[in-house]
Scaffold this active site. Structure first.
Site: not given
Ligand code: AMP
Ligand code: MG
Length: 497
Positions: A93, A95, A116, A128, A179, A186, A255-256
């Site tokens: 989700g 995050g 973001k 965080d 963005r 996704r 998820d990306n």
């Molecule tokens: P990503 O690999 O950057 O696409 O992130 C994978 C998952 O981790 C997604 O659900 C993001 O929302 C979450 N995520 C990545 N970085 C953070 C962060 N600094 N704080 C909270 N959630 C994060």
């Molecule tokens: Mg992602």
């Protein structure tokens, strides 16, 4: 021309927020301290009918630092799941990103405003909720670079910096990126409901995506299978373009992956420089799962994840046909793109080994991927032409000479001649597909250092303007086409952003 809007008069049409609450959590951004506008993209503003003068208002940075909500926004964090590095993660989700809402412009297009770095959400897990300035600048620039290259991508309206400290490997500056995309749905959205066996929600989601993005399919008995087929074809075309231009995404988790087939979630991406098909841009990818040459297979893997998630809605054979289409469309489109890079108009037997021969020579020589293809635009096909400039890229000059003979013969075979301006025509055609400029890591790094160390944001804007038109000569910007200096060859980019 559409009427220009202010922050207060953007036309919101929040369709995702109308879905049942199982699809998201309502949240509001956590404001960043002392925001300042780092980058503003007037081209993205035009997509929203937003008056570019709005960027001058102090409220603008405040708004996209999460201090005020534009009237009409209904912020939420989407829930999804996904396969990360091959393993299923049942609850991901947004995050650290918040969907502020969807704006409809005067041309009827709808754009998600996705913020973001906006703070904690119920999906932040142990993180965080923040993004750092470095990664926001990279995403901002790469979205524009990809758009300039003609590759489907999310765009960014702005980057806002702050005085907030965010801890990564070291302390960095917290920032946000606003963005834009027609949708942030996704593959992992579908996986979430499939693996929870909530097939009614799965259907609601599919119907939503059809109604919003594939209205021509609504009401057809095979609508879900056709949607899958379309997602597969778009993904194939997208990844073919990545491979042709030398783009490595770095974190192709499901998820990306956008169901609309756009480049999404820029993290540790990189463009090929010294050609190495096994290039790994993500420092955290120890096994090389997302190495450049694996991307087409990973696209297939991710489409299998989506296929599985759609099995309650569509017959297996129809889904299988979509997967087959992925492979066929990828091969065909990649072939077309690479032939065009070599200035070839027809497909002829022997083209694959010819291309592979060149790539192998480039690999042995560690030749710069972008620059070699750009240099080939001026290839001379006269029998006596030695093509010294291109030849100099290769360590084994004799092997290059032999290859060049084959290439000359191949050009002749389709009627290409070194006379009557035809060579100039080929050169012009090739320069429209072989970019001179890409977002090299070291270029982004320089812009990031100036921004973070001196609060000088001018290099970001210079790069945005440059990369808007990567096929144009822009002679005064020649130095930006140079391969990386020694310090810029092995910059480390990891998932941590
Ligand atoms: P990503 O690999 O950057 O696409 O992130 C994978 C998952 O981790 C997604 O659900 C993001 O929302 C979450 N995520 C990545 N970085 C953070 C962060 N600094 N704080 C909270 N959630 C994060
Ligand atoms: Mg992602």
């Amino acid at each position: 021309m559409s009427k220009l809007r202010t922050l207060e008069t953007l036309q919101f049409d929040n369709t995702f927020a109308r879905l049942p609450e199982v699809f998201y959590a309502k949240v509001t951004p956590t404001p960043l301290k002392n925001p300042c506008l780092v980058a503003f993209n007037p081209e993205a503003a035009a997509l929203l009918d937003l008056d570019p003068e709005e960027a001058r208002r102090p409220e603008f940075a405040g708004c996209f630092a999460g201090q005020y909500l534009p009237p009409g926004s209904e912020p939420l964090a989407m829930v999804y799941a996904g396969h990360q590095f091959g393993a299923y993660v049942s609850r991901l989700g947004d995050g650290r990103a918040i969907l502020l809402g969807e704006v409809r412009n005067g041309r009827g297009e709808k754009w998600d405003l996705h913020l973001k770095g906006a703070g904690l959400t119920p999906f932040s897990r142990d993180d965080d909720g923040r993004a750092v300035l470095r990664s926001c600048i990279r995403e901002y620039l790469c979205g524009e670079a990809m758009h300039g290259l003609g590759i489907a991508t999310t765009r960014a309206l702005c980057v806002v910096g702050s005085e907030e400290e965010v801890l990564r490997e070291q302390v960095e500056t917290g920032a946000t990126l606003l963005r834009l995309a027609p949708s942030h749905v996704r593959f992992g959205h579908f996986e979430f409901f499939y693996w929870r066996r909530q097939f009614d929600h799965l259907k609601t989601l599919a119907d939503y995506v059809l109604a919003q993005h594939f209205p021509e399919l609504v009401g057809r008995p095979d609508a879900y299978a056709r949607f899958y087929h379309e997602a597969a074809v778009r993904t194939a075309r997208l990844i073919a373009k990545w491979q042709a231009v030398g783009f490595a995404h770095g974190v192709m988790n499901s998820d990306n992956m956008s169901v609309l087939g756009m480049t999404l979630d820029y993290g540790p991406f990189g463009f090929l420089e010294a050609y190495n098909p096994a290039f790994i841009c993500n420092h955290s990818d120890h096994q090389g799962r997302y190495a450049f040459h694996n991307q087409p297979d990973i696209g297939y893997f991710n489409l299998r994840c989506l296929a599985q998630a759609l099995t309650p809605l569509a017959p297996d054979e129809a889904i299988k046909a979509g997967l087959d289409a992925y492979e066929a469309v990828f091969a065909e489109h990649y072939g077309e793109l690479m032939r065009a890079k070599l200035g070839l108009r027809e497909a002829l037997p022997g083209d694959d080994p010819l291309l592979r021969g060149l790539l192998e020579l480039m690999r042995e020589s560690g030749a710069d991927y972008t620059n070699v293809f750009r240099a080939f635009c001026d290839f001379k096909q006269a029998p006596e032409a030695r093509n010294e400039t291109i030849r100099d890229y290769f360590v084994d000059r004799e092997a290059f000479d032999k290859w060049a003979e084959r290439y000359k013969a191949r050009l002749w075979a389709e009627g290409s001649r070194d006379e009557g301006g035809r060579e100039a025509e080929r050169a012009a055609r090739m320069k429209r597909v072989n970019p001179k400029y890409v977002l090299r890591n070291y270029l982004a790094h320089t812009a990031i250092r100036m921004a973070t160390e001196q609060k000088d944001f001018s290099e970001i804007e210079r790069l945005r303007l440059l990369l808007r038109d990567p096929f144009a000569e822009q002679p005064e910007m020649d130095r930006y086409a140079a391969p990386p200096p020694d310090w810029g060859k092995h910059l480390i980019v990891s998932c941590s952003s």
